[in-house]
Design a protein around this motif. Structure first.
Motif, PDB file in Angstrom:
ATOM      1  N   ALA A 141       1.016  -1.919  -0.293  1.00 30.61           N
ATOM      2  CA  ALA A 141       0.233  -0.278  -0.114  1.00 30.61           C
ATOM      3  C   ALA A 141       0.659   1.303  -0.069  1.00 30.61           C
ATOM      4  N   TRP A 142       1.918   1.093   0.797  1.00 33.11           N
ATOM      5  CA  TRP A 142       2.751   2.816   0.766  1.00 33.11           C
ATOM      6  C   TRP A 142       3.941   2.519  -0.019  1.00 33.11           C
ATOM      7  N   LEU A 143       3.854   1.557  -1.060  1.00 35.94           N
ATOM      8  CA  LEU A 143       5.022   1.455  -2.639  1.00 35.94           C
ATOM      9  C   LEU A 143       3.503   2.150  -3.491  1.00 35.94           C
ATOM     10  N   TYR A 144       2.441   1.537  -3.179  1.00 37.37           N
ATOM     11  CA  TYR A 144       1.362   1.856  -3.951  1.00 37.37           C
ATOM     12  C   TYR A 144       1.145   4.119  -4.069  1.00 37.37           C
ATOM     13  N   LEU A 145       1.487   4.100  -2.446  1.00 40.23           N
ATOM     14  CA  LEU A 145       0.961   5.311  -2.337  1.00 40.23           C
ATOM     15  C   LEU A 145       1.809   6.724  -2.809  1.00 40.23           C
ATOM     16  N   LEU A 146       3.809   5.916  -2.531  1.00 41.60           N
ATOM     17  CA  LEU A 146       4.243   6.974  -3.495  1.00 41.60           C
ATOM     18  C   LEU A 146       4.212   6.724  -5.003  1.00 41.60           C
ATOM     19  N   ASP A 147       3.862   5.486  -5.527  1.00 41.02           N
ATOM     20  CA  ASP A 147       4.226   6.224  -6.670  1.00 41.02           C
ATOM     21  C   ASP A 147       2.077   6.096  -7.316  1.00 41.02           C
ATOM     22  N   SER A 148       1.800   7.296  -6.685  1.00 42.22           N
ATOM     23  CA  SER A 148       1.108   7.780  -6.865  1.00 42.22           C
ATOM     24  C   SER A 148      -0.347   6.401  -7.577  1.00 42.22           C
ATOM     25  N   LYS A 149      -0.513   6.017  -6.921  1.00 50.57           N
ATOM     26  CA  LYS A 149      -1.762   4.625  -7.249  1.00 50.57           C
ATOM     27  C   LYS A 149      -2.856   4.871  -6.348  1.00 50.57           C
ATOM     28  N   PRO A 150      -3.844   5.950  -5.760  1.00 52.02           N
ATOM     29  CA  PRO A 150      -3.962   5.492  -4.620  1.00 52.02           C
ATOM     30  C   PRO A 150      -5.414   4.967  -4.852  1.00 52.02           C
ATOM     31  N   SER A 151      -5.878   4.327  -5.862  1.00 51.17           N
ATOM     32  CA  SER A 151      -7.237   3.941  -5.666  1.00 51.17           C
ATOM     33  C   SER A 151      -6.579   1.644  -5.276  1.00 51.17           C
ATOM     34  N   GLN A 152      -5.006   1.617  -6.071  1.00 49.59           N
ATOM     35  CA  GLN A 152      -4.257   0.346  -5.331  1.00 49.59           C
ATOM     36  C   GLN A 152      -3.713  -0.001  -4.405  1.00 49.59           C
ATOM     37  N   ALA A 153      -3.664   1.459  -3.339  1.00 49.60           N
ATOM     38  CA  ALA A 153      -3.243   1.521  -2.324  1.00 49.60           C
ATOM     39  C   ALA A 153      -4.101   1.133  -1.524  1.00 49.60           C
ATOM     40  N   MET A 154      -4.839   1.853  -1.610  1.00 49.48           N
ATOM     41  CA  MET A 154      -6.667   1.784  -0.901  1.00 49.48           C
ATOM     42  C   MET A 154      -6.815  -0.125  -1.078  1.00 49.48           C
TER      43      MET A 154
ATOM     44  N   ARG B 183      -3.278   1.753   9.086  1.00 48.89           N
ATOM     45  CA  ARG B 183      -5.104   2.606   9.063  1.00 48.89           C
ATOM     46  C   ARG B 183      -4.374   3.831   8.690  1.00 48.89           C
ATOM     47  N   VAL B 184      -2.572   4.023   9.010  1.00 50.05           N
ATOM     48  CA  VAL B 184      -2.130   5.401   7.795  1.00 50.05           C
ATOM     49  C   VAL B 184      -2.645   5.306   6.863  1.00 50.05           C
ATOM     50  N   ASN B 185      -2.063   4.498   6.288  1.00 49.95           N
ATOM     51  CA  ASN B 185      -2.145   3.940   4.748  1.00 49.95           C
ATOM     52  C   ASN B 185      -3.468   4.359   3.393  1.00 49.95           C
ATOM     53  N   LEU B 186      -4.631   4.212   5.017  1.00 52.05           N
ATOM     54  CA  LEU B 186      -5.397   3.381   4.777  1.00 52.05           C
ATOM     55  C   LEU B 186      -6.111   4.394   4.594  1.00 52.05           C
ATOM     56  N   ALA B 187      -6.178   5.747   5.588  1.00 51.90           N
ATOM     57  CA  ALA B 187      -6.695   7.045   5.625  1.00 51.90           C
ATOM     58  C   ALA B 187      -6.093   8.102   4.267  1.00 51.90           C
ATOM     59  N   ILE B 188      -4.636   7.688   4.478  1.00 48.63           N
ATOM     60  CA  ILE B 188      -3.701   8.801   3.224  1.00 48.63           C
ATOM     61  C   ILE B 188      -4.567   8.874   1.632  1.00 48.63           C
ATOM     62  N   ALA B 189      -5.036   6.958   1.429  1.00 45.29           N
ATOM     63  CA  ALA B 189      -5.659   6.588   0.455  1.00 45.29           C
ATOM     64  C   ALA B 189      -6.600   6.700   0.309  1.00 45.29           C
ATOM     65  N   MET B 190      -7.153   7.109   1.229  1.00 47.30           N
ATOM     66  CA  MET B 190      -8.649   7.876   0.979  1.00 47.30           C
ATOM     67  C   MET B 190      -8.899   8.974   0.679  1.00 47.30           C
ATOM     68  N   LEU B 191      -8.294   9.623   1.704  1.00 46.92           N
ATOM     69  CA  LEU B 191      -8.117  11.028   0.736  1.00 46.92           C
ATOM     70  C   LEU B 191      -7.468  11.202  -0.346  1.00 46.92           C
ATOM     71  N   GLU B 192      -6.936  10.661  -0.736  1.00 50.07           N
ATOM     72  CA  GLU B 192      -6.339  10.706  -1.966  1.00 50.07           C
ATOM     73  C   GLU B 192      -7.853  10.280  -3.175  1.00 50.07           C
ATOM     74  N   THR B 193      -8.302   9.562  -2.546  1.00 54.63           N
ATOM     75  CA  THR B 193      -9.591   9.088  -3.884  1.00 54.63           C
ATOM     76  C   THR B 193     -10.718   9.531  -3.395  1.00 54.63           C
ATOM     77  N   ALA B 194     -10.470  10.751  -2.076  1.00 54.66           N
ATOM     78  CA  ALA B 194     -12.320  11.461  -1.873  1.00 54.66           C
ATOM     79  C   ALA B 194     -13.339  10.462  -1.424  1.00 54.66           C
ATOM     80  N   GLN B 195     -12.467   9.716  -0.076  1.00 60.47           N
ATOM     81  CA  GLN B 195     -13.513   8.356   0.354  1.00 60.47           C
ATOM     82  C   GLN B 195     -13.820   9.329   1.824  1.00 60.47           C
ATOM     83  N   THR B 196     -14.616   8.594   2.048  1.00 60.72           N
ATOM     84  CA  THR B 196     -15.586   9.205   3.895  1.00 60.72           C
ATOM     85  C   THR B 196     -14.936   7.720   4.702  1.00 60.72           C
ATOM     86  N   GLY B 197     -15.054   8.144   5.445  1.00 59.03           N
ATOM     87  CA  GLY B 197     -14.688   7.284   7.072  1.00 59.03           C
ATOM     88  C   GLY B 197     -12.990   7.817   7.830  1.00 59.03           C
ATOM     89  N   VAL B 198     -12.860   8.279   6.577  1.00 61.87           N
ATOM     90  CA  VAL B 198     -11.316   8.417   7.290  1.00 61.87           C
ATOM     91  C   VAL B 198     -11.096   9.293   8.572  1.00 61.87           C
TER      92      VAL B 198
END
Length: 140
Positions: free
Chosen positions: A47-60, A77-92
């Motif tokens: 998940a962290w690598l996907y976030l660093l590679d600007s792939k938030p959907s896969q990261a989530m 949980r931090v990774n999930l919260a970041i991915a949720m922010l980057e994909t405009a999800q609720t529940g962060v």
């Protein structure tokens, strides 16, 4: 003979710590996750690598698996919260609050999360979602 999953995982961490680009490490960590689908640390790293590679959907998706496997891992949980922010999800907030509760009782986990924030910012400066989650955790 094929390398063990543990050896592959360690090799991936060493390459990451040596500064190798996340995009180069994604195939290795995908393989680790495929070969060891119940390894929360592997999913957390993926998940962290996907976030660093600007792939938030896969990261989530990877972060959701990591949290499901180990709900007490604050980095998952931090990774999930970041991915949720980057994909405009609720529940962060729920994930940030849970991570906050966990790091309050474990200095070791708190230090690990803080190191990862610094590492993330060194690799991806001005990372808005990471900065927001970091602010919420440190001010919470």
């Amino acid at each position: 003979m094929a390398e063990t999953v543990e050896a592959l995982f360690e090799q991936g961490l060493q390459r990451y710590n040596a500064g190798e680009a996340p995009a180069n490490l994604l195939p290795l960590f995908k393989e680790v996750c495929e070969r060891s689908p119940k390894s929360s640390p592997a999913w957390t790293c993926l998940a962290w690598l996907y976030l660093l590679d600007s792939k938030p959907s896969q990261a989530m998706k990877a972060a959701q698996k990591a949290v499901k496997l180990n709900p007490q891992d604050p980095q998952a949980r931090v990774n999930l919260a970041i991915a949720m922010l980057e994909t405009a999800q609720t529940g962060v907030r729920q994930h940030v609050e849970t991570a906050s509760q966990i790091i309050m009782v474990s200095e070791e986990l708190k230090e690990e999360v803080e190191r990862n924030f610094e590492d993330g910012l060194s690799r991806k400066p001005e990372w808005k979602s990471l900065l927001r989650v970091k602010q919420w955790l440190t001010e919470g």
